[in-house]
Design an enzyme around this catalytic site. Structure first.
Site, PDB file in Angstrom:
ATOM      1  CG  ASP A   1      -7.164  -3.854  -2.617  1.00  0.00           C
ATOM      2  OD1 ASP A   1      -7.966  -5.200  -3.365  1.00  0.00           O
ATOM      3  OD2 ASP A   1      -7.582  -3.101  -1.606  1.00  0.00           O
TER       4      ASP A   1
ATOM      5  CG  ASP B   1      -1.981  -1.122   1.449  1.00  0.00           C
ATOM      6  OD1 ASP B   1      -2.515  -0.909  -0.209  1.00  0.00           O
ATOM      7  OD2 ASP B   1      -2.914  -1.988   1.843  1.00  0.00           O
TER       8      ASP B   1
END
Ligand code: GLY
Length: 411
Positions: A179, A114
């Protein structure tokens, strides 16, 4: 007489300014004025603690903050940057710089994928708006760190270090989640500013394998694809945050629409454009999409043919909650997609604008001074984990503000 003329001139100028303001200008400005006040409210809370980053609200309505290593840490600074971009408020710029620079140590962080969200939403916007070379250097170092998670064997970036299936039976060492498409933007950026194609090549190989292994024939997507790190073989296709392994988790679909739109912008590869469009069409045309364009948290929750695995918490929440975060990401992506020369551009544009208008209605937008200072209500973090259900989320606000900026700029 002289005084009368002066007043008349001023009034005429004000009148002219208003007549030149389109409906869009009024809409964007009204949202900006609201956002600025809310963010100042949130800043009051955040600045008192100073070391933690706003994410959501808790049961008592209090603001929940996280440390910088959580995937959401960059969205607060990013929201401040987008608010600054809309209004050019000097104090907002100073706060955006302050909250961005707190994240600098993350440039060497390699524990999960991330980093793209954390750094590109904060430092990426900081560099875009200031051109401060110090920020560029931080971003390039962050791209190097993210690249350490790439494996030539799987042709993918490893999202998490481990993933345990909801059935309790399997553990995987190389999970890739949809994602992850979002984190590729940092890599494209690093290649552009350094001239070193390594980062971009990683992003392209990753995106190609998402098309191959993660996108279904109807252009919905699996949330998690698990690879064998030794052979590169796909071992499983499952969900972590969706309703069931074969369902379509709304935010995952949104990440895909956004990620492939961005990948097309960065490469010009028509395959990415086609994927973005088909994924967008899946969202826009879905029989289960409510009329206001704000999707349920999963397109298939509680439907026949979709079963959560035994350990998932999804059955504990049988209400079909909306996920405003998915809608905000989608609105922003659709507005970018609509700016490309594609036959369906008007459809994407209208759908994006419709979502934006829905989100700024009292149904989803907070009352001023409420919601802990967050802008939007009714998002979902993870019903499968039983957490952050029907709450504000900082990333919903971030993509809402980004969408407003994009809407302002498109014709
Ligand atoms: N990237 C984590 C999420 O969308 O919840």
């Amino acid at each position: 007489m002289k005084k009368y003329s002066f007043v008349t001139v001023i009034l005429s100028l004000v009148f002219l300014a208003f007549t030149y303001w389109t409906e869009k200008d009024v809409f964007v400005n009204e949202n900006y004025v609201f956002a600025q006040k809310q963010l100042k409210h949130l800043l009051d809370t955040a600045n008192k603690v100073d070391t933690l980053f706003p994410r959501t609200t808790g049961k008592g309505g209090q603001v929940v903050l996280t440390n910088k290593y959580e995937w959401t840490s960059g969205f607060f600074a990013g929201s401040l940057w987008y608010a600054y971009e809309l209004g050019k408020d000097e104090d907002m710029r100073k706060q955006a710089i302050k909250w961005t620079e707190k994240l600098e140590p993350l440039k060497n962080f390699t524990e999960h994928h991330d980093l793209g969200f954390m750094m590109y939403c904060s430092y990426g916007n900081a560099y875009r708006l200031t051109k401060n070379t110090k920020y560029k250097e931080v971003l390039v170092q962050a791209a190097k760190s993210l690249s350490t998670r790439y494996s030539p064997k799987t042709g993918s970036i490893r999202s998490w270090n481990r993933f345990g299936s909801w059935d309790g039976q399997h553990k995987y060492d190389f999970p890739v989640i949809i994602d992850n498409m979002m984190n590729l933007e940092l890599l494209f950026f690093a290649s552009k500013v350094t001239g070193d194609p390594t980062y971009k090549n990683i992003a392209i190989t990753h995106a190609n394998n998402v098309i191959k292994n993660q996108i279904r024939p109807d252009y919905s997507c699996y949330h998690v694809v698990c690879y064998d790190p030794q052979t590169g073989k796909v071992l499983a296709k499952e969900t972590a945050q969706g309703y069931a392994n074969n369902s379509t988790w709304a935010r995952g679909q949104s990440w895909g629409i956004y990620g492939f739109t961005m990948a097309y912008r960065e490469t010009g590869d028509k395959r990415y454009l086609e994927t973005a469009q088909k994924m967008a069409q899946f969202y826009i045309n879905h029989a289960n999409l409510p009329a206001d364009g704000v999707s349920y948290w999963d397109f298939n929750a509680n439907q026949k043919g979709y079963l959560p695995s035994v350990n998932s918490h999804a059955p504990e929440t049988p209400i079909n909650y909306r996920d405003v975060s998915a809608a905000a990401v989608t609105a922003s992506a659709l507005l970018e997609l609509s700016a490309f020369k594609v036959p369906d551009a008007a459809i994407y544009r209208n759908a994006g604008i419709k979502i934006l208008h829905s989100l700024s209605s009292p149904v989803y937008r907070a009352q001023p001074g409420q919601n802990g200072g967050f802008l939007l209500k009714h998002s979902v973090g993870s019903i499968a984990h039983g957490i952050e259900i029907d709450v504000p989320l900082i990333y919903a606000d971030y993509y809402f503000l980004e969408a407003l900026n994009r809407y302002k700029l498109i014709n």
